[in-house]
Write a protein that holds these residues in place. Structure first.
Motif, PDB file in Angstrom:
ATOM      1  N   ALA A  79       2.706  -3.202 -13.516  1.00 39.22           N
ATOM      2  CA  ALA A  79       2.442  -3.939 -15.047  1.00 39.22           C
ATOM      3  C   ALA A  79       3.432  -5.237 -14.816  1.00 39.22           C
ATOM      4  O   ALA A  79       2.872  -6.450 -15.251  1.00 39.22           O
ATOM      5  N   GLU A  80       4.377  -5.152 -13.966  1.00 39.07           N
ATOM      6  CA  GLU A  80       5.162  -6.366 -13.678  1.00 39.07           C
ATOM      7  C   GLU A  80       4.393  -7.279 -12.865  1.00 39.07           C
ATOM      8  O   GLU A  80       4.344  -8.693 -13.156  1.00 39.07           O
ATOM      9  N   ALA A  81       3.623  -6.702 -11.669  1.00 39.15           N
ATOM     10  CA  ALA A  81       2.573  -7.654 -11.192  1.00 39.15           C
ATOM     11  C   ALA A  81       1.524  -8.200 -12.006  1.00 39.15           C
ATOM     12  O   ALA A  81       1.113  -9.538 -11.718  1.00 39.15           O
ATOM     13  N   ALA A  82       1.057  -7.598 -12.947  1.00 41.91           N
ATOM     14  CA  ALA A  82      -0.101  -7.970 -13.686  1.00 41.91           C
ATOM     15  C   ALA A  82       0.411  -9.098 -14.526  1.00 41.91           C
ATOM     16  O   ALA A  82      -0.066 -10.333 -14.606  1.00 41.91           O
ATOM     17  N   ALA A  83       1.900  -9.109 -15.017  1.00 35.11           N
ATOM     18  CA  ALA A  83       2.319 -10.087 -15.920  1.00 35.11           C
ATOM     19  C   ALA A  83       2.444 -11.356 -15.150  1.00 35.11           C
ATOM     20  O   ALA A  83       2.491 -12.540 -15.486  1.00 35.11           O
ATOM     21  N   GLN A  84       2.874 -11.091 -13.752  1.00 36.49           N
ATOM     22  CA  GLN A  84       3.139 -12.474 -12.892  1.00 36.49           C
ATOM     23  C   GLN A  84       1.991 -12.825 -12.237  1.00 36.49           C
ATOM     24  O   GLN A  84       1.975 -13.809 -11.367  1.00 36.49           O
ATOM     25  N   GLY A  85       1.010 -12.130 -12.455  1.00 37.62           N
ATOM     26  CA  GLY A  85      -0.518 -12.618 -11.976  1.00 37.62           C
ATOM     27  C   GLY A  85      -0.742 -12.443 -10.151  1.00 37.62           C
ATOM     28  O   GLY A  85      -1.259 -13.248  -9.751  1.00 37.62           O
ATOM     29  N   VAL A  86       0.127 -11.327  -9.986  1.00 33.66           N
ATOM     30  CA  VAL A  86       0.144 -11.137  -8.610  1.00 33.66           C
ATOM     31  C   VAL A  86      -0.305  -9.531  -8.031  1.00 33.66           C
ATOM     32  O   VAL A  86       0.128  -9.054  -7.012  1.00 33.66           O
ATOM     33  N   VAL A  87      -1.235  -8.989  -8.791  1.00 32.73           N
ATOM     34  CA  VAL A  87      -1.577  -7.808  -8.642  1.00 32.73           C
ATOM     35  C   VAL A  87      -2.323  -7.747  -7.051  1.00 32.73           C
ATOM     36  O   VAL A  87      -3.158  -8.811  -7.154  1.00 32.73           O
ATOM     37  N   PRO A  88      -2.083  -7.150  -6.248  1.00 35.76           N
ATOM     38  CA  PRO A  88      -2.558  -7.250  -4.873  1.00 35.76           C
ATOM     39  C   PRO A  88      -4.215  -7.133  -4.922  1.00 35.76           C
ATOM     40  O   PRO A  88      -4.799  -6.286  -5.864  1.00 35.76           O
ATOM     41  N   SER A  89      -4.854  -7.964  -4.365  1.00 35.21           N
ATOM     42  CA  SER A  89      -6.335  -7.968  -4.372  1.00 35.21           C
ATOM     43  C   SER A  89      -6.637  -6.846  -3.438  1.00 35.21           C
ATOM     44  O   SER A  89      -6.383  -6.148  -2.537  1.00 35.21           O
ATOM     45  N   ASP A  90      -8.264  -6.228  -3.565  1.00 28.19           N
ATOM     46  CA  ASP A  90      -8.950  -5.355  -2.847  1.00 28.19           C
ATOM     47  C   ASP A  90      -8.631  -5.596  -1.294  1.00 28.19           C
ATOM     48  O   ASP A  90      -8.345  -4.578  -0.541  1.00 28.19           O
ATOM     49  N   ASP A  91      -8.787  -6.936  -0.805  1.00 27.86           N
ATOM     50  CA  ASP A  91      -8.913  -7.442   0.200  1.00 27.86           C
ATOM     51  C   ASP A  91      -7.746  -7.039   0.871  1.00 27.86           C
ATOM     52  O   ASP A  91      -7.545  -6.718   2.276  1.00 27.86           O
ATOM     53  N   ASP A  92      -6.503  -7.259   0.170  1.00 24.41           N
ATOM     54  CA  ASP A  92      -5.047  -7.104   0.732  1.00 24.41           C
ATOM     55  C   ASP A  92      -4.912  -5.574   1.114  1.00 24.41           C
ATOM     56  O   ASP A  92      -4.283  -5.196   2.025  1.00 24.41           O
ATOM     57  N   VAL A  93      -5.143  -4.907   0.044  1.00 21.16           N
ATOM     58  CA  VAL A  93      -4.996  -3.340   0.052  1.00 21.16           C
ATOM     59  C   VAL A  93      -5.694  -2.915   1.325  1.00 21.16           C
ATOM     60  O   VAL A  93      -5.640  -2.085   2.051  1.00 21.16           O
ATOM     61  N   ASN A  94      -7.238  -3.298   1.402  1.00 26.66           N
ATOM     62  CA  ASN A  94      -7.963  -2.965   2.640  1.00 26.66           C
ATOM     63  C   ASN A  94      -7.358  -3.251   4.060  1.00 26.66           C
ATOM     64  O   ASN A  94      -7.332  -2.642   5.104  1.00 26.66           O
ATOM     65  N   LYS A  95      -6.908  -4.605   4.054  1.00 30.85           N
ATOM     66  CA  LYS A  95      -6.162  -5.057   5.272  1.00 30.85           C
ATOM     67  C   LYS A  95      -4.744  -4.335   5.599  1.00 30.85           C
ATOM     68  O   LYS A  95      -4.798  -3.875   6.791  1.00 30.85           O
ATOM     69  N   ALA A  96      -4.144  -3.904   4.570  1.00 29.42           N
ATOM     70  CA  ALA A  96      -3.103  -3.150   4.820  1.00 29.42           C
ATOM     71  C   ALA A  96      -3.425  -1.415   5.265  1.00 29.42           C
ATOM     72  O   ALA A  96      -2.845  -0.965   6.123  1.00 29.42           O
ATOM     73  N   PHE A  97      -4.523  -1.028   4.806  1.00 23.31           N
ATOM     74  CA  PHE A  97      -5.075   0.422   5.287  1.00 23.31           C
ATOM     75  C   PHE A  97      -5.653   0.350   6.559  1.00 23.31           C
ATOM     76  O   PHE A  97      -5.216   1.021   7.385  1.00 23.31           O
ATOM     77  N   MET A  98      -6.341  -0.759   6.820  1.00 23.37           N
ATOM     78  CA  MET A  98      -6.728  -0.896   8.164  1.00 23.37           C
ATOM     79  C   MET A  98      -5.640  -1.096   9.175  1.00 23.37           C
ATOM     80  O   MET A  98      -5.832  -0.797  10.235  1.00 23.37           O
ATOM     81  N   TYR A  99      -4.851  -1.808   8.865  1.00 23.48           N
ATOM     82  CA  TYR A  99      -3.567  -1.988   9.772  1.00 23.48           C
ATOM     83  C   TYR A  99      -3.150  -0.822  10.342  1.00 23.48           C
ATOM     84  O   TYR A  99      -2.989  -0.393  11.470  1.00 23.48           O
ATOM     85  N   ARG A 100      -2.826   0.047   9.172  1.00 23.25           N
ATOM     86  CA  ARG A 100      -2.183   1.257   9.676  1.00 23.25           C
ATOM     87  C   ARG A 100      -3.258   2.302  10.213  1.00 23.25           C
ATOM     88  O   ARG A 100      -2.765   3.001  11.167  1.00 23.25           O
ATOM     89  N   LYS A 101      -4.379   2.240   9.865  1.00 27.88           N
ATOM     90  CA  LYS A 101      -5.485   3.019  10.489  1.00 27.88           C
ATOM     91  C   LYS A 101      -5.736   2.513  12.090  1.00 27.88           C
ATOM     92  O   LYS A 101      -5.560   3.641  12.827  1.00 27.88           O
ATOM     93  N   ASP A 102      -5.768   1.256  12.350  1.00 28.06           N
ATOM     94  CA  ASP A 102      -5.807   0.928  13.813  1.00 28.06           C
ATOM     95  C   ASP A 102      -4.708   1.194  14.685  1.00 28.06           C
ATOM     96  O   ASP A 102      -4.834   1.607  15.694  1.00 28.06           O
ATOM     97  N   MET A 103      -3.348   1.011  13.923  1.00 28.12           N
ATOM     98  CA  MET A 103      -2.379   1.271  14.864  1.00 28.12           C
ATOM     99  C   MET A 103      -2.107   2.812  15.124  1.00 28.12           C
ATOM    100  O   MET A 103      -1.754   3.019  16.276  1.00 28.12           O
TER     101      MET A 103
END
Length: 376
Positions: A79-103
């Motif tokens: 909710a705080e991220a939404a109020a500040q307009g910084v909710v992570p994008s799907d692209d950022d979530v997928n990048k973080a996911f792929m980083y962990r997967k690849d490592m």
């Protein structure tokens, strides 16, 4: 009453939390030989089970409290991220996911990230939901602290070794004691390199871990025994070396080494590593006791404990009151008058007890640096 005691990571607790909030109908939670286990029975047992939390996993905490606090914290930070307009994008979530997967998959050949998640009782979808909350926490701090992309890029450039893996070699090892029946058996069987199979490694090894993995190891070139480093690096894939001396804890073993493949240095480009690099910048600010970080952190945590939490469960209401009381006792329910000089204890909104985002880890982090599992 004796309480069970288990050790849970934030990932596992949130995975259970996600499972508990889904499918809350009247169907049986499970059946054992036809006997029904209800969801109420499961939740009651969960509430009475102790998990261990804290920076060193040494503080016993009721698992029900841990799950409730994490669920509430996740709602607050999103909710705080939404109020500040910084909710992570799907692209950022997928990048973080792929980083962990690849490592993980680069450091542990033969394993897949999805299989490791399954072992922890979760799925890629649930893992991504938890990642979104984790990244939202970072995004709020990044904005409040005015951390620009230039600082994130600088951190990446200054710590490139954190965002990849060194040159490695994939080996299959057989380790036995010198002058033992196992040595004689291995010498006889492995005299023909064609016999050096995964099954043979399982049967011959004296190291339990190598029995389980079929002798498979991935070692950084720098982690190879000095006396064998050049020989292994120069050997062609398929080459069997042995018997040779191999250092293990408490002495020297006799080893047969099969070189499976050479793995080049692996680096995650800055564009793909950006979500993780932002996390590391925030962790660095926390570790250095940045006064502004601590002030913002406490202000956000106060929002968590000021939140209106309504529940139809008297047990959960009691648990939340206990959480708030602990916060009051620690002074976290009051805005800081002056920024503290030292960093507060690790933990966070999305993790029970504090604010620090988890470094790349949990199910997505490699079990250790290349070579960490090798016999010493």
């Amino acid at each position: 009453m004796n309480l069970n005691r288990i050790s849970w990571s934030g990932l596992s607790a949130l995975a259970v939390a996600s499972a508990l909030t889904a499918g809350c109908g009247e169907k049986p939670f499970a059946k054992v030989n036809g006997q029904v286990i209800t969801k109420d029975e499961y939740i009651s047992a969960l509430e009475q089970t102790l998990a261990v939390a804290g920076p060193n996993g040494a503080v016993p905490v009721p698992a029900g409290r841990l799950v409730l606090e994490q669920l509430i914290g996740r709602k607050i930070i999103l909710a705080e991220a939404a109020a500040q307009g910084v909710v992570p994008s799907d692209d950022d979530v997928n990048k973080a996911f792929m980083y962990r997967k690849d490592m993980l998959e680069q450091s542990q050949p033969g394993k897949t990230f999805e299989e490791e998640l399954q072992k922890q009782g979760t799925t890629p979808e649930v893992f991504k939901d938890n990642l979104r909350a984790e990244l939202a926490e970072v995004a709020v701090l990044i904005k409040q602290l005015n951390v620009g992309n230039d600082k994130v890029t600088q951190y990446y450039n200054d710590h490139k070794d954190e965002f990849g893996l060194p040159a490695r070699v994939q080996l299959r090892l057989v380790l036995v004691g010198a002058n033992t029946p196992q040595f004689a058996e291995a010498q006889k069987k492995l005299s023909d390199p064609k016999n050096f199979t995964e099954q043979a490694a399982r049967e011959l090894n004296i190291i339990p871990q190598l029995k389980v993995s079929g002798g498979l190891q991935v070692l950084a070139n720098s982690a190879l025994p000095p006396s064998l480093k050049d020989k292994i690096q120069q050997a062609a894939p398929g080459t069997v070396i042995g018997p040779v001396d191999w250092p293990i804890q408490g002495g020297i073993a006799k080893a047969w080494v099969k070189v499976d493949k050479k793995l080049p240095q692996y680096n995650v480009p800055v564009e793909s590593a950006a979500p993780i690099a932002r996390q590391r910048v925030i962790l660095q600010l926390q570790a250095t006791g940045d006064p502004k970080f601590n002030q913002i952190r406490n202000e956000i945590i106060k929002k968590k404990f000021d939140a209106t939490v309504e529940t139809s469960s008297p047990v959960q209401e009691t648990i939340w009151k206990a959480v708030k009381q602990s916060a009051q006792d620690a002074g976290l329910d009051k805005p800081p008058v002056t920024p503290p000089a030292a960093p507060a204890a690790p933990g966070g909104l999305t993790a029970a007890g504090g604010m620090a985002p988890a470094p790349a880890g949990g199910a997505g982090a490699p079990a250790g640096k290349p070579g960490a599992a090798a016999p010493k």
